[in-house]
Design a protein around this motif. Structure first.
Motif, PDB file in Angstrom:
ATOM      1  N   LYS A  17       0.837  -1.209   0.000  1.00 53.18           N
ATOM      2  CA  LYS A  17       0.000   0.000   0.000  1.00 53.18           C
ATOM      3  C   LYS A  17       0.868   1.254   0.000  1.00 53.18           C
ATOM      4  CE  LYS A  17      -4.115  -1.851   2.259  1.00 53.18           C
ATOM      5  NZ  LYS A  17      -4.994  -1.783   3.434  1.00 53.18           N
ATOM      6  N   LEU A  21       1.233   4.292  -2.787  1.00 58.10           N
ATOM      7  CA  LEU A  21       1.202   5.731  -2.498  1.00 58.10           C
ATOM      8  C   LEU A  21       2.425   6.432  -3.080  1.00 58.10           C
ATOM      9  CD1 LEU A  21       0.024   5.977   1.240  1.00 58.10           C
ATOM     10  CD2 LEU A  21      -1.171   6.852  -0.769  1.00 58.10           C
ATOM     11  N   GLN A  26       1.575  10.162  -3.842  1.00 55.02           N
ATOM     12  CA  GLN A  26       0.560  10.598  -2.895  1.00 55.02           C
ATOM     13  C   GLN A  26       1.015  10.532  -1.439  1.00 55.02           C
ATOM     14  OE1 GLN A  26      -2.531  11.958  -3.587  1.00 55.02           O
ATOM     15  NE2 GLN A  26      -1.537  12.068  -5.585  1.00 55.02           N
ATOM     16  N   LEU A  27       2.222  10.013  -1.202  1.00 54.96           N
ATOM     17  CA  LEU A  27       2.680   9.866   0.181  1.00 54.96           C
ATOM     18  C   LEU A  27       2.809  11.223   0.879  1.00 54.96           C
ATOM     19  CD1 LEU A  27       3.532   8.051   2.480  1.00 54.96           C
ATOM     20  CD2 LEU A  27       5.849   8.001   1.535  1.00 54.96           C
ATOM     21  N   TYR A  30      -0.630  12.606   1.663  1.00 57.96           N
ATOM     22  CA  TYR A  30      -1.211  11.895   2.806  1.00 57.96           C
ATOM     23  C   TYR A  30      -0.669  12.463   4.115  1.00 57.96           C
ATOM     24  CZ  TYR A  30      -1.660   8.291   6.395  1.00 57.96           C
ATOM     25  OH  TYR A  30      -1.896   7.634   7.578  1.00 57.96           O
ATOM     26  N   LEU A  31       0.650  12.625   4.181  1.00 58.72           N
ATOM     27  CA  LEU A  31       1.281  13.126   5.403  1.00 58.72           C
ATOM     28  C   LEU A  31       0.881  14.581   5.680  1.00 58.72           C
ATOM     29  CD1 LEU A  31       4.776  11.507   4.902  1.00 58.72           C
ATOM     30  CD2 LEU A  31       3.154  10.956   6.731  1.00 58.72           C
ATOM     31  N   GLU A  33      -1.855  16.083   4.795  1.00 61.83           N
ATOM     32  CA  GLU A  33      -3.251  16.139   5.218  1.00 61.83           C
ATOM     33  C   GLU A  33      -3.405  15.679   6.668  1.00 61.83           C
ATOM     34  OE1 GLU A  33      -7.294  13.727   4.247  1.00 61.83           O
ATOM     35  OE2 GLU A  33      -6.141  14.408   2.515  1.00 61.83           O
ATOM     36  N   ARG A  34      -2.676  14.646   7.018  1.00 57.73           N
ATOM     37  CA  ARG A  34      -2.789  14.069   8.358  1.00 57.73           C
ATOM     38  C   ARG A  34      -2.048  14.896   9.418  1.00 57.73           C
ATOM     39  NH1 ARG A  34      -4.779   9.331  10.420  1.00 57.73           N
ATOM     40  NH2 ARG A  34      -3.449   8.413  11.990  1.00 57.73           N
ATOM     41  N   ASP A 152       3.276   6.366  11.131  1.00 53.78           N
ATOM     42  CA  ASP A 152       3.272   7.552  10.274  1.00 53.78           C
ATOM     43  C   ASP A 152       4.626   8.252  10.275  1.00 53.78           C
ATOM     44  OD1 ASP A 152       0.667   7.060   9.526  1.00 53.78           O
ATOM     45  OD2 ASP A 152      -0.205   8.544  10.879  1.00 53.78           O
ATOM     46  N   HIS A 159       9.373   9.174   3.129  1.00 54.43           N
ATOM     47  CA  HIS A 159       9.128  10.292   2.214  1.00 54.43           C
ATOM     48  C   HIS A 159      10.323  11.250   2.214  1.00 54.43           C
ATOM     49  CE1 HIS A 159       6.949  13.242  -0.102  1.00 54.43           C
ATOM     50  NE2 HIS A 159       7.153  14.154   0.838  1.00 54.43           N
TER      51      HIS A 159
END
Length: 168
Positions: A17, A21, A26-27, A30-31, A33-34, A152, A159
């Motif tokens: 998964k 990403l 998109q990694l 994702y980070l 946004e989170r 995370d 990343h």
């Protein structure tokens, strides 16, 4: 196939998964946004106060921390993100012991959850020296969601390596 050194202990399906990403670029999104915020703990003094506050709240009867600093050499030289040490010195007929915590400088510019996670990890070592069930229970007590934040953080480090050109 992307080598995920920070995620090697996780199941293959989860690693796949993460690879998806990365492939879809998109990694980072994702980070972001989170974990959209950055903390304000920028100096060694502020870091000491931050650690002391957490220790006071969760480990009242633990040993005193004598020094807490950001360390620019930790990430590169020791392959560690945080380090707790005890330095013992003989002074006259007494043995004096000092506790130090060093946090990798990369945490100066991260989400507050990541800084808290690494500080919680190092503080937990004041009570539990080994990474055992009691250690992780204490970490989870001090920071609910500790395991997700740790995962995370591993994504963040992956990343970071990818954007800096470091092999993952």
């Amino acid at each position: 196939m992307q080598n995920l050194k920070y995620l090697s202990a996780y199941p293959t399906a989860l690693q796949d998964k993460v690879r998806r990403l990365i492939a879809e670029q998109q990694l980072g999104a994702y980070l972001d946004e989170r974990y959209p915020n950055r903390h304000a703990v920028q100096t060694d003094r502020a870091l000491y106060d931050y650690c002391a506050d957490l220790k006071r709240e969760f480990i009242r009867n633990g040993p005193q921390i004598d020094k807490v600093v950001y360390d620019s050499k930790l990430d590169v030289l020791r392959h560690a993100l945080g380090l707790h040490t005890t330095i013992s010195r003989v002074q006259g007929s007494r043995l004096k012991s000092k506790k130090e915590i060093r946090i990798a400088s990369l945490f100066r510019d991260t989400a507050p959850e990541f800084l808290r996670m690494i500080v919680v990890h190092e503080l937990a070592h004041l009570k539990e020296s080994e990474h055992n069930k009691a250690f992780y229970r204490l970490c989870e007590f001090m920071q609910p969601g500790y395991h997700q934040t740790e995962f995370d953080l591993r994504l963040y480090l992956t990343h970071r390596d990818l954007t800096r050109g470091t092999p993952g």
